[in-house]
Scaffold this active site. Structure first.
Site, PDB file in Angstrom:
ATOM      1  N   ASP A  29     -26.393 -16.484 -30.577  1.00  0.00           N
ATOM      2  CA  ASP A  29     -27.158 -17.110 -31.662  1.00  0.00           C
ATOM      3  C   ASP A  29     -28.473 -16.348 -31.622  1.00  0.00           C
ATOM      4  OD1 ASP A  29     -28.929 -18.578 -33.189  1.00  0.00           O
ATOM      5  OD2 ASP A  29     -27.866 -20.441 -32.815  1.00  0.00           O
ATOM      6  N   HIS A  30     -28.607 -15.372 -32.534  1.00  0.00           N
ATOM      7  CA  HIS A  30     -29.693 -14.397 -32.334  1.00  0.00           C
ATOM      8  C   HIS A  30     -31.074 -15.053 -32.408  1.00  0.00           C
ATOM      9  CE1 HIS A  30     -29.516 -14.278 -36.742  1.00  0.00           C
ATOM     10  NE2 HIS A  30     -30.786 -13.953 -36.683  1.00  0.00           N
ATOM     11  N   HIS A  34     -28.353 -22.197 -35.795  1.00  0.00           N
ATOM     12  CA  HIS A  34     -29.789 -21.928 -35.607  1.00  0.00           C
ATOM     13  C   HIS A  34     -30.621 -23.215 -35.606  1.00  0.00           C
ATOM     14  CE1 HIS A  34     -28.484 -17.952 -36.220  1.00  0.00           C
ATOM     15  NE2 HIS A  34     -28.593 -17.900 -37.522  1.00  0.00           N
TER      16      HIS A  34
END
Ligand SMILES: NC(=O)c1ccc[n+]([C@@H]2O[C@H](COP(=O)([O-])OP(=O)(O)OC[C@H]3O[C@@H](n4cnc5c(N)ncnc54)[C@H](OP(=O)(O)O)[C@@H]3O)[C@@H](O)[C@H]2O)c1
Length: 509
Positions: free
Chosen positions: A201-202, A264
């Site tokens: 999950d960047h 996110h």
């Protein structure tokens, strides 16, 4: 000498001036011709090389269905790095990296190609001394996951043997509901051991998101007031000004809630609301995040507190923007939402009664991600009412992107003879406070994969806990029409009405 109680001899006393460099290893990227690989992964590998953070024995392998040799892949990697890298171009760095590049052509159902990949890794042990260490990045369409994982199992690519390590990197989406995410987790866990699975999950790789933890747990200032006694409400926003571009195939049918809220936004909520982990390592963080995700409640009245929208044509930054239904490859009758907002609760002693408002949308006026914590009003103001008319509530805003930083809003006396109090802001800007520029999220995360540090990667239980929040919301929305909003506005009217109902309003970042 450190004051008593401030040192922990059990903690790793690593010298921070010495950078952490992974063991010699190979990074294998499946889907290397795709959008993510070209825009993010290949530039990040170059940036890591440029910063001296890759081991001398490093090899980059691309796998894709192109009739290519090593030189063709090398050309693609060079062009991607020149276009997308954060650090300056240096021929010497590139030449060293290029010497380690290999390409294996093939489709995912091509047994021979996977055998060749296995053979290439064996050869790299002699040429680059990678000692069997390899990370496999699945930068591929989600439906291809089972085929690729089964190929890796069949060929033994997933087995490190007794010498090195084998790790796998899985990109979101992690399924499209709880059941499919469990299936995916089971599949991945049947091929790799849980500690070797890195879900990206960047957002967790972003400096400002990590700073939220530093702010909360490295200071004494915030934590005493970080609870329902002092906090009125929390707003978490991820707004994008872009539309869906060429991603209709992936986006339509998935929508904003699955694309952003499930991962996110819920991760940001978890970091905002979780208890202090016993230490800053993967297991301790996971334990706290799972606890808080498991405590999330949906409102009983979803009609009033869950809103989905879809953008229509409008104007953005002086340019005309087409509506979602006019985007290429979107069916004319699509009911996919491009905006989602919901009010959540966190049923713990710390947060009971505090609403967490989450929203995300495309074609909003600007690109911004932020967490805004609004505090309660002072219980008593010893000033005449007329002097505090322009006093709002104290607010702490963590800006994740862009203009990374933190803003604190509080009341201050207006210069003059009267005791007039008005809101002012105190700003901390990353760009001004530090000389070093922040690494890109993918740079940090790829390095962590190669180092085997899973602290910033969501584990399967977190992913499942997030789907448990989303599934009832998606079920509620099935068969409903999204509310329309004009491109370039802050979303559907129903979303503003949702906060008005609670006597609040969305921030206009
Ligand atoms: N793009 C982003 O910004 C982004 C952001 C977050 C997450 N992700 C996730 O990252 C993953 C990759 O996304 P992407 O946007 O890069 O996708 P993409 O542009 O569609 O690229 C997919 C890659 O997989 C290859 N591929 C597909 N089917 C194949 C097959 N049967 N055999 C061999 N290769 C095959 C494609 O090769 P060809 O070139 O031959 O088709 C291409 O290299 C997805 O899981 C996506 O959800 C992407």
């Amino acid at each position: 000498m450190a004051a008593a109680g401030y040192t922990n001899p059990l903690r790793d006393a690593r010298d921070r001036r010495i950078p952490r460099v992974p063991d010699p290893c190979a990074l294998v990227v499946f889907g290397v011709t795709g959008d993510l690989a070209r825009k993010k992964l290949l530039p990040a590998v170059y940036d890591l090389a440029n910063r001296g953070l890759l081991p001398p024995g490093f090899a980059l392998l691309g796998f894709s269905r192109r009739d290519w040799g090593d030189a063709d892949f090398s050309q693609l990697a060079m062009e991607s790095a020149q276009k997308g890298a954060r650090t300056p171009w240096r021929d010497g760095v590139w030449e060293r990296l290029a010497a380690s590049i290999r390409f294996v052509p093939g489709a995912f159902d091509d047994d021979e190609a996977f055998d060749t990949l296995q053979q290439t890794l064996i050869e790299l042990e002699d040429s680059h001394g990678i000692h069997g260490n390899a990370a496999f990045y699945l930068s591929i369409p989600p439906p291809a996951f089972p085929t690729v994982l089964k190929q890796m199992q069949r060929t033994g690519l997933a087995d490190s043997g007794d010498r090195g390590w084998r790790r796998v990197v899985v990109e979101k989406p992690f399924g499209h509901d709880l059941a499919s995410s469990r299936d995916l987790n089971q599949l991945v866990d049947s091929v790799f051991t849980a500690d070797d699975v890195f879900r990206i999950d960047h957002y967790l790789g972003k400096e400002t998101v990590q700073n939220l933890l530093a702010m909360r747990f490295a200071n004494t200032l915030f934590e005493p007031i970080w609870n329902a006694n002092f906090v009125d409400s929390v707003q978490i926003t991820m707004a994008e000004d872009v539309g869906i571009g060429s991603r209709a195939g992936f986006y339509d049918g998935a929508g904003a809630a699955r694309d952003v809220l499930q991962n996110h936004l819920l991760q940001l909520l978890a970091l905002t609301a979780m208890e202090e982990p016993v230490s800053f390592d993967a297991d301790s963080l996971r334990i706290e995040k799972v606890k808080v995700l498991g405590a999330i409640s949906l409102p009983s009245d979803l009609h009033a507190y869950a809103v989905r929208g879809q953008y229509e044509a409008g104007w953005l930054a002086g340019e005309r923007a087409i509506g979602y239904l006019e985007e290429s490859d979107v069916p004319a009758d699509s009911t996919t939402e491009t905006y989602a907002a919901v009010r959540l609760g966190v049923e713990t002693r710390r947060w009971g009664g505090v609403p967490f408002y989450l929203r995300t949308g495309k074609r909003l006026p600007r690109r911004v991600t932020e967490i805004a914590v609004t505090f309660k009003r002072a219980p008593h103001l010893p000033f005449p009412v007329t002097d505090t008319q322009e006093l709002g509530r104290n607010q702490l805003v963590v800006r994740v992107q862009p203009d990374e930083g933190v803003t604190m809003r509080f009341g201050s006396k207006v210069p003059g003879t009267a005791m007039e109090v008005r809101d002012v802001s105190m700003d901390f800007l990353y760009g001004e406070a530090f000389t070093e520029s922040s690494p890109e999220a993918y740079e940090r995360l790829i390095l962590d994969v190669l180092l085997g540090d899973a602290t910033l990667f969501p584990r399967n239980l977190e992913v499942e806990a997030s789907w448990r929040v989303l599934d009832p919301l998606e079920a509620f929305w099935v068969g409903s029409q999204p509310e329309r909003y004009r491109a370039g506005t802050w979303g559907p009217a129903g979303s503003d009405a949702m906060l008005r109902r609670d006597g609040r309003a969305w921030r206009r970042p």
